[in-house]
Motif scaffolding. Structure first.
Motif, PDB file in Angstrom:
ATOM      1  N   PHE A   1      -8.168  54.658  -3.057  1.00 18.18           N
ATOM      2  CA  PHE A   1      -7.753  56.033  -3.528  1.00 18.18           C
ATOM      3  C   PHE A   1      -8.710  56.675  -4.293  1.00 18.18           C
ATOM      4  CE2 PHE A   1      -4.185  53.126  -2.280  1.00 18.18           C
ATOM      5  CZ  PHE A   1      -3.615  54.246  -1.392  1.00 18.18           C
ATOM      6  N   GLN A   2      -8.278  57.990  -4.422  1.00 19.63           N
ATOM      7  CA  GLN A   2      -8.961  59.121  -5.366  1.00 19.63           C
ATOM      8  C   GLN A   2      -9.074  58.732  -6.832  1.00 19.63           C
ATOM      9  OE1 GLN A   2      -8.022  63.061  -4.605  1.00 19.63           O
ATOM     10  NE2 GLN A   2      -9.298  64.072  -6.277  1.00 19.63           N
ATOM     11  N   ASP A   3      -8.008  58.539  -7.287  1.00 20.88           N
ATOM     12  CA  ASP A   3      -7.865  58.279  -8.785  1.00 20.88           C
ATOM     13  C   ASP A   3      -7.750  57.040  -9.179  1.00 20.88           C
ATOM     14  OD1 ASP A   3      -7.315  58.701 -11.472  1.00 20.88           O
ATOM     15  OD2 ASP A   3      -5.324  59.650 -11.219  1.00 20.88           O
ATOM     16  N   PRO A   4      -9.000  56.257  -9.684  1.00 18.64           N
ATOM     17  CA  PRO A   4      -8.796  54.873 -10.139  1.00 18.64           C
ATOM     18  C   PRO A   4      -8.068  54.576 -11.352  1.00 18.64           C
ATOM     19  CG  PRO A   4     -10.799  55.898 -10.919  1.00 18.64           C
ATOM     20  CD  PRO A   4     -10.149  57.019 -10.001  1.00 18.64           C
ATOM     21  N   TYR A   5      -7.524  55.650 -12.021  1.00 14.52           N
ATOM     22  CA  TYR A   5      -6.518  55.539 -13.092  1.00 14.52           C
ATOM     23  C   TYR A   5      -5.204  55.215 -12.579  1.00 14.52           C
ATOM     24  CZ  TYR A   5     -10.606  57.345 -15.717  1.00 14.52           C
ATOM     25  OH  TYR A   5     -11.769  57.432 -16.283  1.00 14.52           O
ATOM     26  N   SER A   6      -4.591  55.918 -11.894  1.00 14.45           N
ATOM     27  CA  SER A   6      -3.267  55.767 -11.260  1.00 14.45           C
ATOM     28  C   SER A   6      -2.871  54.979 -10.171  1.00 14.45           C
ATOM     29  CB  SER A   6      -2.722  57.088 -10.830  1.00 14.45           C
ATOM     30  OG  SER A   6      -3.378  57.622  -9.688  1.00 14.45           O
ATOM     31  N   SER A   7      -4.218  54.411  -9.434  1.00 14.69           N
ATOM     32  CA  SER A   7      -4.171  53.581  -8.206  1.00 14.69           C
ATOM     33  C   SER A   7      -3.941  52.066  -8.682  1.00 14.69           C
ATOM     34  CB  SER A   7      -5.088  53.743  -7.357  1.00 14.69           C
ATOM     35  OG  SER A   7      -6.565  53.388  -7.968  1.00 14.69           O
ATOM     36  N   LEU A   8      -4.173  51.774  -9.996  1.00 27.99           N
ATOM     37  CA  LEU A   8      -4.053  50.442 -10.258  1.00 27.99           C
ATOM     38  C   LEU A   8      -2.765  50.274 -11.445  1.00 27.99           C
ATOM     39  CD1 LEU A   8      -7.602  49.744 -11.245  1.00 27.99           C
ATOM     40  CD2 LEU A   8      -6.469  49.120  -9.183  1.00 27.99           C
ATOM     41  N   ASN A   9      -1.976  49.158 -11.196  1.00 30.43           N
ATOM     42  CA  ASN A   9      -0.732  48.923 -11.995  1.00 30.43           C
ATOM     43  C   ASN A   9      -1.011  48.605 -13.283  1.00 30.43           C
ATOM     44  OD1 ASN A   9       1.626  47.977 -13.064  1.00 30.43           O
ATOM     45  ND2 ASN A   9       2.326  47.099 -11.077  1.00 30.43           N
ATOM     46  N   PRO A  10      -0.727  49.605 -14.329  1.00 30.61           N
ATOM     47  CA  PRO A  10      -1.324  49.058 -15.666  1.00 30.61           C
ATOM     48  C   PRO A  10      -0.674  47.849 -16.276  1.00 30.61           C
ATOM     49  CG  PRO A  10       0.459  51.032 -15.694  1.00 30.61           C
ATOM     50  CD  PRO A  10      -0.082  50.611 -14.008  1.00 30.61           C
ATOM     51  N   ARG A  11       0.327  47.332 -15.672  1.00 30.11           N
ATOM     52  CA  ARG A  11       0.974  46.017 -16.271  1.00 30.11           C
ATOM     53  C   ARG A  11       0.327  44.868 -15.855  1.00 30.11           C
ATOM     54  NH1 ARG A  11       7.613  47.931 -15.817  1.00 30.11           N
ATOM     55  NH2 ARG A  11       7.276  49.881 -17.182  1.00 30.11           N
ATOM     56  N   LEU A  12      -0.699  44.958 -14.808  1.00 28.16           N
ATOM     57  CA  LEU A  12      -0.975  43.848 -14.278  1.00 28.16           C
ATOM     58  C   LEU A  12      -2.503  43.505 -14.656  1.00 28.16           C
ATOM     59  CD1 LEU A  12       0.046  43.740 -10.787  1.00 28.16           C
ATOM     60  CD2 LEU A  12       1.148  42.527 -12.350  1.00 28.16           C
ATOM     61  N   ARG A  13      -2.939  42.346 -14.850  1.00 27.86           N
ATOM     62  CA  ARG A  13      -4.452  41.970 -14.893  1.00 27.86           C
ATOM     63  C   ARG A  13      -5.103  42.165 -13.687  1.00 27.86           C
ATOM     64  NH1 ARG A  13      -1.795  38.167 -18.770  1.00 27.86           N
ATOM     65  NH2 ARG A  13      -2.738  38.346 -20.780  1.00 27.86           N
ATOM     66  N   VAL A  14      -6.531  42.385 -14.024  1.00 29.66           N
ATOM     67  CA  VAL A  14      -7.196  42.598 -12.645  1.00 29.66           C
ATOM     68  C   VAL A  14      -7.251  41.073 -11.799  1.00 29.66           C
ATOM     69  CG1 VAL A  14      -9.678  42.600 -12.036  1.00 29.66           C
ATOM     70  CG2 VAL A  14      -8.715  44.091 -14.006  1.00 29.66           C
TER      71      VAL A  14
END
Length: 329
Positions: A98-111
């Protein structure tokens, strides 16, 4: 070359609600009867201005949006005719960055959980081996073991996009749709991510649909390029041929708009006139004719077909043989 994905007459419209002062509901045709073919192992660049329908096309292929009409044939099977249950095995083969690497990852999960989730959903890895497999994927995209237990907010934009790439690679796909994957990144980081995408394409034998508006990035990574304007494909050719000798006035205008770091070179082209028409009420005939320096009466009356101009170079223009009169001197 073997076709991996064939798009036939794909269309999508959105209903537009009336404004605060009232009026009737209108329809916005975001994707207008487009056809494309992707061959196994190639990179097809899809380029155009913002709002032309590029990203919508990618989401229609993935069925993140439902098409109004057309076919999306993946290895010969029409994805648009499948139920969600029937589609699930194909989800492994088609992935999206996805375009936006900030919003495409769940902020509550670890990598580790973000990258490992596709492996768990598709049952591709035993739980005991999950961490080892996630570490392998992270190393593939240039990250290390120390990153596995961090949260997305602890990473830079480029690192987050690498995490997104690792997540897409987890299920061993055949086709990756990269939707403006570097447009939100700094220029120095863009080059790193593009080079990474090329490296993993070679390593894993991937096919890319690379969506972007940056002509330099598209030229660098693509084998063939499709140019989109107001929901339609207006030109399709090998990257080298298209950049050397475009056959559609819109493509020519895009290339002429690229800055040239040489004050001694003068431009002999005519700049585009006017603004992009509204997709809610596009011009008749050729959508580009109100801004085109080559336009004649037929352009406003008849939609040009996307025809082969020679050597597989397709262009939708009544006067494609004239294109080049206003090119750079």
């Amino acid at each position: 070359m073997e076709p991996l994905l064939e798009i036939r007459n794909l269309s999508k419209s959105f209903a537009v609600a009336p404004g605060p002062l009232g009026g009737k509901r209108q329809s916005l045709r975001a994707v207008d009867d487009i056809s494309l073919t992707l061959y196994r192992g190639e990179t097809l660049g899809l380029v155009g201005e913002s709002g032309c329908g590029k990203s919508t096309t990618g989401k229609l292929i993935m069925r993140l949006l439902e098409a109004d009409a057309g076919e999306v044939l993946f290895q010969g099977e029409d994805l648009l005719r499948l139920s969600q249950r029937q589609l699930r095995p194909h989800r492994r083969q088609l992935q999206m960055i996805f375009q936006d690497p900030y919003s495409s990852l769940n902020p509550r999960l670890r990598v580790g959980d973000i990258v490992g989730e596709p492996l768990h959903v598709h049952k591709l890895c035993p739980p005991a081996e999950m961490r080892t497999e996630v570490l392998r994927l992270l190393r593939t995209v240039g990250l290390t073991e120390e990153h596995i237990d961090r949260y997305p907010h602890e990473f830079s934009g480029g690192q987050r996009q690498r995490i997104g790439i690792a997540r897409a690679l987890a299920v061993r796909p055949s086709l990756i749709i990269a939707d403006e994957p570097v447009s939100a990144l700094d220029l120095s980081i863009q080059a790193q991510v593009v080079n990474l995408l090329q490296d993993i394409q070679q390593e894993f034998g991937l096919t890319y649909l690379f969506i972007a508006h940056n002509l330099s990035v598209i030229e660098h990574i693509s084998d063939r390029v499709a140019v989109m304007y107001l929901g339609r494909i207006v030109e399709l050719a090998d990257a080298e041929a298209l950049y050397r000798a475009p056959r559609h006035p819109y493509t020519e205008a895009l290339l002429n708009a690229v800055p040239i770091p040489d004050p001694q070179r003068r431009r002999s082209h005519r700049p585009l006139q006017g603004e992009i028409p509204s997709p809610i009420n596009p011009p008749s005939g050729c959508h580009f004719h109100p801004r085109c320096p080559y336009a004649q009466a037929i352009c406003s009356q008849q939609r040009p077909a996307l025809l082969d101009q020679g050597a597989g170079h397709l262009a939708a223009c009544h006067f494609s043989s004239e294109v080049g009169r206003f090119r750079l001197a």
